[in-house]
Enzyme design. Structure first.
Site, mmCIF file in Angstrom:
data_model
loop_
_atom_site.group_PDB
_atom_site.id
_atom_site.type_symbol
_atom_site.label_atom_id
_atom_site.label_comp_id
_atom_site.label_asym_id
_atom_site.label_seq_id
_atom_site.Cartn_x
_atom_site.Cartn_y
_atom_site.Cartn_z
ATOM 1 N N ASP A 6 -9.446 -9.403 9.167
ATOM 2 C CA ASP A 6 -8.918 -8.058 8.893
ATOM 3 C C ASP A 6 -9.904 -6.921 9.169
ATOM 4 O OD1 ASP A 6 -6.725 -6.477 8.012
ATOM 5 O OD2 ASP A 6 -7.699 -6.168 6.085
ATOM 6 N N SER A 31 -1.211 -3.390 10.473
ATOM 7 C CA SER A 31 -0.918 -4.364 9.418
ATOM 8 C C SER A 31 0.341 -5.163 9.761
ATOM 9 C CB SER A 31 -0.689 -3.625 8.099
ATOM 10 O OG SER A 31 -1.750 -2.734 7.880
ATOM 11 N N ALA A 32 0.277 -6.447 9.428
ATOM 12 C CA ALA A 32 1.426 -7.346 9.613
ATOM 13 C C ALA A 32 1.857 -7.464 11.075
ATOM 14 C CB ALA A 32 2.599 -6.933 8.722
ATOM 15 N N CYS A 33 0.883 -7.462 11.993
ATOM 16 C CA CYS A 33 1.184 -7.670 13.419
ATOM 17 C C CYS A 33 0.492 -8.925 13.934
ATOM 18 C CB CYS A 33 0.736 -6.471 14.243
ATOM 19 S SG CYS A 33 1.850 -5.068 14.098
ATOM 20 N N HIS A 70 -10.661 -1.936 11.681
ATOM 21 C CA HIS A 70 -9.575 -2.789 11.190
ATOM 22 C C HIS A 70 -9.358 -3.910 12.214
ATOM 23 C CE1 HIS A 70 -5.099 -2.891 9.704
ATOM 24 N NE2 HIS A 70 -5.837 -3.751 9.061
ATOM 25 N N ARG A 128 0.849 -1.195 0.000
ATOM 26 C CA ARG A 128 0.000 0.000 0.000
ATOM 27 C C ARG A 128 0.885 1.246 0.000
ATOM 28 N NH1 ARG A 128 -1.807 0.792 4.254
ATOM 29 N NH2 ARG A 128 -1.195 -0.986 5.532
ATOM 30 N N ARG A 177 2.071 -11.901 -0.442
ATOM 31 C CA ARG A 177 0.723 -12.178 0.073
ATOM 32 C C ARG A 177 0.140 -13.447 -0.514
ATOM 33 N NH1 ARG A 177 -1.754 -8.238 3.685
ATOM 34 N NH2 ARG A 177 -0.256 -6.547 3.787
ATOM 35 N N LYS A 203 -9.486 -2.068 1.784
ATOM 36 C CA LYS A 203 -9.146 -0.895 2.605
ATOM 37 C C LYS A 203 -9.940 0.333 2.165
ATOM 38 C CE LYS A 203 -6.063 -3.310 4.744
ATOM 39 N NZ LYS A 203 -6.357 -3.773 6.089
ATOM 40 N N TYR A 212 -1.462 -3.441 -6.832
ATOM 41 C CA TYR A 212 -1.166 -4.280 -5.667
ATOM 42 C C TYR A 212 -2.174 -4.122 -4.521
ATOM 43 C CZ TYR A 212 1.881 -7.249 -2.904
ATOM 44 O OH TYR A 212 2.400 -8.323 -2.205
HETATM 45 C C1 OXD Z 1 -3.082 -4.398 5.617
HETATM 46 C C2 OXD Z 1 -3.749 -5.531 4.974
HETATM 47 O O1 OXD Z 1 -2.119 -3.877 5.062
HETATM 48 O O2 OXD Z 1 -4.642 -6.100 5.615
HETATM 49 O O3 OXD Z 1 -3.529 -4.009 6.705
HETATM 50 O O4 OXD Z 1 -3.446 -5.856 3.815
HETATM 51 MN MN MN Z 2 -5.221 -5.048 7.368
#
Ligand code: OXD
Ligand code: MN
Length: 595
Positions: A287, A262-264, A240, A70, A379, A220, A211
């Site tokens: 998500d 994101s990514a946590c 989120h 993103r 991904r 999003k 992407y």
């Molecule tokens: C993010 C996703 O970046 O869910 O939060 O792709």
């Molecule tokens: Mn996300």
């Protein structure tokens, strides 16, 4: 192709976009498996998609190296006045932005097909669902949308002749001149990428990127940025958050919605396999959560998506067996490595690395290579229904009642494993001050600490000060039926840099304590920052954590927290008059409790 819709506004918009973008043809998607297969076969023929032999109906794509995540710097909330977008969003005046982007859109689909994707966010027919129509010139986007949303003719049936929809215009921004050979991942250069939202008119314009969240506009752009603004106007919530159901050995179920940047690890937590005997978990979403107050006054949540767009690196049978089982077939992989065995691979995959692979850039790779084989934001796009722990109620039209909210982030220090808010206002304070070290999900530096309120910094479609107020307003309405609020940090490290908590499935121990707090079985201990587990309350049976590490995980270091206060103050100041006074009061109360 003739329009299958009788919706006048829709047909007019499609006509306008076709006149502007000048595609060679217009194609209306019907959402069928046949359509998906046909498009995939075209992409295999062009070389853009690589079939993965070991995984039926699965394909690997490699993006352009400039188009891998993103682009928050190029994402805009374009409201009539800048104050409505607020200090956390990029803003350009709508007339100016539309003028610039119209310039780019002119003729941008030359040599390509314009696909019209009717999609529903939320199960078709749910009172919470919303209809979007994405126009795109990318068949890769069409196939991903098939997985991530409900696409097809039944959406047009629900829309009818005069139903409401959210127009989402997307172009990769790479017209083809006559005779020009296409590249495998066409996109526009970074300075021409625009991910634009016009929340006052429920409109999305995206240009230049193919992407993920830049291009799959249901996710999003619609389900968070446009939906959050609509939710505030209409009195509901778009967050989120993952959604999961946890059932205790007595058969009582608790529904948990958790917000992490994101990514946590949202996907991992959403599919958790509890290590505590007798407890069962089911996944509802990984998500996004749309929530509305039900007739009984509780908050009901649906997952508006129908697939997972998960971060691949780090996913393994060790970290997330349910995700790995979800990935056995019908998956789109993007920017993963291709092992010589013919299977995909990424850093953190089970077993030893392959002796040789083709990396995400299409280059030879061996374990001796100095670069990652898979991009850190590689991904997988996989259907939710394939997840072995998906809840039988994941598509329940009215949603599931939420008992617990969790906030959190990646913090090597300061923040303990878990603490509970004293009340709703305190919980909103926790959410509004949430901070995390940045990850590869966005283009930019990785590892810097940033405040990411409610994990919504990149996704809130309006002034975040007003968003905080909306949380207070919802809490006032929910009153005694409001979910309880917790804050977690799975990522705590020792001063030597060692992880203090095993994480993953063991996080179920923390979830159990939360459920016991909700059902009045755990007393907790009051500290200046909130309620922590009393000694012995966290179920650690079968886990060997050195006492010293546990003490560190559960420590409330008043001095370290006091050192955070000026930063919270600064963070709040950016909202000026839009900061709810109730947050100022919470900050003052925390200062007093810390002494
Ligand atoms: C993010 C996703 O970046 O869910 O939060 O792709
Ligand atoms: Mn996300």
């Amino acid at each position: 192709m003739k329009s299958p819709s009788r919706n006048t506004r829709l047909n007019q918009w499609i006509q306008e976009c076709a006149t502007l973008c000048l595609p060679d043809s217009v194609y209306w998607c019907d959402g069928s498996a046949d359509e998906y297969n046909r498009l995939m076969q075209q992409m295999v023929a062009s070389g853009a998609a690589i079939p993965i032999k070991q995984r039926p109906n699965s394909f690997l794509f490699r993006s352009d190296p400039s188009d891998v995540a993103r682009v928050e710097d190029r994402t805009y909330i374009s409201t009539a006045s800048q104050i409505e977008a607020g200090p956390t969003n990029n803003w350009i005046d709508p007339a100016e932005l539309k003028k610039t982007m119209t310039g780019f859109y002119k003729g941008c689909m030359r040599g390509r097909t314009m696909y019209v994707i009717p999609f529903s966010m939320g199960p078709v027919g749910s009172p919470l669902a919303k209809i979007g129509i994405e126009i795109t010139d990318s068949p890769y986007v069409v196939c991903n949308m098939h997985v991530m949303t409900r696409v097809g003719t039944r959406v047009l049936d629900v829309l009818g002749p005069d139903g409401e929809f959210i127009p989402c215009l997307h172009s990769i921004g790479a017209p083809l001149e006559k005779g020009q050979k296409d590249v495998l991942w066409p996109c526009a250069p970074i300075e021409q990428k625009y991910i634009s939202h016009f929340p006052e008119e429920n409109l999305i314009w995206s240009y230049g990127s193919g992407y993920g969240g830049n291009a799959l506009l249901g996710k999003k752009c619609l389900a968070l940025r446009i939906a959050s603004a609509a939710a505030r106007r209409e009195g509901w919530m778009a967050e989120h958050m993952l959604i999961l159901r946890l059932t205790n050995p007595e058969g009582r179920s608790f529904h948990i919605a958790a917000a992490f940047p994101s990514a946590c690890g949202k996907t991992n937590l959403a599919m958790i396999n509890p290590t505590i005997p007798g407890w069962k978990a089911e996944c509802i979403g990984d998500d996004i959560s749309w929530m509305k107050i039900g007739p009984d006054g509780r908050l009901y949540a649906i997952n508006p998506e129908s697939g997972f767009f998960g971060v691949a690196p780090g996913t393994s049978y060790d970290s997330n067996p349910a995700a790995m089982d979800t990935l056995k077939q019908n998956v789109i992989f993007t920017n993963c490595a291709l092992a010589d065995s013919g299977d995909i691979w990424w850093e953190g995959f089970d077993g030893p690395p392959p002796g040789h692979a083709i990396d995400w850039k299409g280059k030879d790779w061996t374990p001796a290579s100095k670069v990652d084989a898979a991009h850190p934001n590689a991904r997988f796009t996989a259907p939710a229904r394939q997840c072995p722990v998906i809840s039988p109620d994941w598509e329940k039209l009215d949603g599931v009642p939420i008992d617990i909210f969790i906030f959190g982030g990646r913090r090597a220090s300061v923040v303990p494993l878990v603490h509970e808010a004293y009340n709703w206002d305190h919980g909103v304070f926790m959410g509004s001050t949430a901070a995390s070290e940045t990850t590869a999900a966005n283009i930019g530096a990785v590892g810097n600490l940033r405040r990411d309120p409610f994990a919504m910094k990149p996704f809130c479609g309006y002034n975040m000060g007003d968003y905080f107020q909306h949380w207070f307003d919802m809490g006032d309405k929910l009153a005694a039926r409001a979910p309880r609020i917790f804050y977690v940090n799975w990522f705590r490290k020792s001063p030597e840099g060692k992880w203090l908590w095993p994480g993953y499935s063991e996080n179920s121990r923390v979830l159990k304590w939360m459920c016991e707090r909700v059902s009045g079985k755990a007393e907790g201990r009051q500290t200046p920052i909130g309620i922590l587990p009393k000694d012995g309350e966290l179920d650690l049976k079968g886990l060997s954590i050195p006492a010293q590490d546990l003490a560190e995980l559960m420590k409330v270091d008043a001095a370290a927290w006091k050192a955070e206060l000026p930063d919270i103050d600064q963070h709040f100041k950016q909202f000026g008059g839009r900061l709810p006074a109730r947050l100022g009061a919470q900050l003052k109360a925390l200062k007093e409790r810390l002494g």
